[in-house]
Every structure is written in C-alpha cells, then in structure tokens.
Enzyme design. Structure first.
Site, PDB file in Angstrom:
ATOM      1  N   CYS A 163       0.810  -1.216   0.000  1.00 24.91           N
ATOM      2  CA  CYS A 163       0.000   0.000   0.000  1.00 24.91           C
ATOM      3  C   CYS A 163       0.846   1.270   0.000  1.00 24.91           C
ATOM      4  O   CYS A 163       0.544   2.231  -0.715  1.00 24.91           O
ATOM      5  CB  CYS A 163      -0.949  -0.004   1.189  1.00 24.91           C
ATOM      6  SG  CYS A 163      -0.184  -0.401   2.767  1.00 24.91           S
ATOM      7  N   HIS A 185      -2.843   6.531   4.567  1.00 25.70           N
ATOM      8  CA  HIS A 185      -1.400   6.508   4.799  1.00 25.70           C
ATOM      9  C   HIS A 185      -0.776   7.818   4.329  1.00 25.70           C
ATOM     10  O   HIS A 185      -1.151   8.354   3.270  1.00 25.70           O
ATOM     11  CB  HIS A 185      -0.737   5.374   4.021  1.00 25.70           C
ATOM     12  CG  HIS A 185      -0.998   4.005   4.581  1.00 25.70           C
ATOM     13  ND1 HIS A 185      -1.737   3.783   5.720  1.00 25.70           N
ATOM     14  CD2 HIS A 185      -0.579   2.778   4.137  1.00 25.70           C
ATOM     15  CE1 HIS A 185      -1.771   2.469   5.955  1.00 25.70           C
ATOM     16  NE2 HIS A 185      -1.075   1.852   5.014  1.00 25.70           N
TER      17      HIS A 185
END
Length: 343
Positions: free
Chosen positions: A130, A242
């Site tokens: 990710c 994130h």
C-alpha cells in the site's frame, strides 16, 4: 459481454472495498461472487445495492470465471492463486506472495502499464504494498523528468493497513484511556492509541522491517532498479489513510515550481499545495477518494537537485482495492481477457 468476477477475502477491509469500487467504477461484470473461508459462509456483504452471501473458497468451481481479486493474505494466495490461474482465470493478488516473483508483473497502472504483458506465465498479477503504490504514483512523473537517484521516506501508516482487528484495537484503547481503564495490547507490540510505533511487519537481520524492505524492492521493480531507497515505516493512530514524508535526490536539476507543474498534470495525482495554514492534505480528507494527494513540495537544500514532498492516499483504495480494479480495467482496455478476446 460482461465478465465473471470473484472476490476472495470478501469479508475483510480490502475485500469489501474491492466490491464497492467494482460497483462505483461500473466494472462490466455479469456476475460477482464473494468468497472467503468456510467459517464465513453465509455472511452477507454489499455490492452496490445488492447483497451477496459469502461462498466457500475451498469448494468453489472457478471454471468460467474470468477475473479473481485476491485479498486473503499470502498463505492463501500461495496455495490458491496458481490453482485458479491454471483454470484460465486471471488473479490480481493484493498480498506480498507474488510481488517479487520474476514471472509475475507488479503493476501500478499509472506507472508501468506496459509490464502487464507478462501476466500469462502464471495468470497472476501482483498489487504492490500500500505504501509503495502511492509513493510510485507521485514519483514516476518526476523520475521521467529529472531521473531519481535516491529516495528517503518515512511513512505514517493507518491501522486499517493491519486489518479490522487492528482498527478495533485502536478504538478500544482510545475508549479505555478516557475512562482510565486497563490498557490491552493484542495486535500491536506497543499501545497504539495516542502513540506511534516504528515497527510494521517482522524485523530482518539488517535492522529493517519487512514493510520497509518491500518499499525498497518494489519501487525498484515497478520504476527503475537503479533507484536507491531507504524507508522508516511507522504505525500511527489513524483509522484510514497513509501519509509519507518523502525526500528525493535527482540526477538532473528540477525546481519545486517545475515539480508542481508536472504533478498537477500527472495521472492519478492531485496536487494540493498552498503555502498557507491548511493548504495541504491530511488522511482525514483523503478517505474515500481515488487520488494520490501531494502537498508541501519544496526544495531540499541539503543535496544537489533535491526535493521534499508530502504524499497522502486512502490505503484501502489506491493502496489496495482501487489499484487492483485499475489493473483489471487495464486488462480490459488491452483486450487481454481470453473470453472477451475470443468474442
């Protein structure tokens, strides 16, 4: 002609997001099946305005299936992805199981779409980590302009990257702090509520963690093997989204203004970079969005041809489910699905 699609691991955070994005992007599926382990059989998950009941991965017949979105972890993928690929279905796998296998393309569609041509060796395509996915989307257009030599990145990774249990742990710890209750740690090595933990995945002999190693080797495979990258991956008490603080050293001169102009036009990137209070993106604003956001673009005066930037993305989307669906769309646009090609 629509495709037959199966989502494996459909009860997890990413599996559910895959179903949502398939519907949001109007992916041409005549049939969508939700699969998981036997203990989840009968559980209901949403696909647009429809409700799907989970079926058993172990007993499901994949003959006639065109596409499998796999989000059930490395162990399951290692066992099942080759079996499914052998039936003729294409598996797009979200785990780390196949990313560094030389027979398997590791794809971010905005960055290296040409690499998809090798998919038919195993009928498996890998989704990157990710944090890697959002990083390379931001770096690729800059690399094309000025050639990257070295990247230093510190990540601020949300707990959703560790799954539903990790999200529950953050929520429960936060509540316990407010009522002065005993703190319970089950998923994380340290308290995650009101704290940051510089440790994601297992430690390796050189002191790096596997999460940090993944960013190093995956960036090289996706973009350019000559790029040097070092990472420090940190878990933070954020539910989704994130963030990354990135410093880049280039071979050729590039100004902050040039970089902003390039990023403003780059596929998959949304530049939000006003040099004022609030003129940047945080994880709260990126949740549910498709873009990789870039802010705080500025010159790094400590090296020649250096820039620093801030990169934020919804890790359940671009970091996982969205990228997988974009890979499927890339295959569709290139006419690579066998049944459609034959038709």
């Amino acid at each position: 002609m629509g495709l037959r699609v199966a989502v494996v691991g459909a009860t997890g955070n990413v599996g559910r997001e895959m179903l949502t994005i398939l519907e949001e992007r109007l992916f041409p599926a005549d049939e969508v099946v939700a699969l998981a382990s036997r203990r989840s059989v009968g559980v209901e998950v949403s696909y647009g305005d429809k409700t799907l009941k989970i079926k058993d991965l172990e007993t499901y017949d994949f003959s006639g299936v065109d596409l499998v979105l796999m989000s059930a972890g490395s162990k399951v993928s290692k066992e099942w992805s080759p079996k499914i690929g052998a039936t003729g279905a294409v598996v797009i796998d979200n785990s780390s199981a196949w990313r560094m296998d030389p027979r398997v393309p590791l794809i971010v569609p905005e960055v290296n779409p040409e690499a998809i041509t090798g998919y038919d060796k195993l009928n498996i395509i890998a989704n990157p980590n990710c944090s890697t996915a959002q990083l390379v989307v931001a770096l690729k257009p800059l690399h094309d302009h000025a050639k990257i030599k070295r990247v230093v990145v510190a990540t601020y990774q949300s707990v959703s990257g560790a799954g539903k249990d990790a999200m529950e742990e953050l929520w429960m710890q936060t509540k316990k702090i407010y009522v002065n209750d005993e703190m319970v740690k089950e998923h994380f090595t340290k308290q995650i509520a009101f704290n940051v933990i510089p440790h994601i995945d297992d430690f390796m002999e050189d002191g790096y963690t596997k999460e940090e190693w993944k960013m190093m080797v995956e960036t090289k495979k996706i973009m350019d093997s000559s790029i040097k990258l070092t990472a420090t991956c940190v878990r933070v008490p954020v539910f989704v989204g994130h963030s990354e603080a990135v410093t880049v050293e280039f071979e050729n001169p590039i100004s902050a203004e040039e970089a902003q102009d390039i990023l403003r036009e780059a596929p998959g990137v949304m530049l939000i970079d006003r040099r004022e209070d609030g003129g940047y993106i945080t994880p709260v604003e990126c949740v549910g969005e498709f873009a990789t956001y870039v802010s705080r673009v500025r010159t790094d005066p400590t090296v020649d041809n250096g820039l620093s930037l801030w990169v934020v993305s919804d890790n359940l989307r671009k970091g996982a489910a969205l990228n997988a669906v974009q890979i499927a769309e890339l295959m569709l646009n290139k006419g690579l699905f066998k049944r459609i090609k034959a038709a």
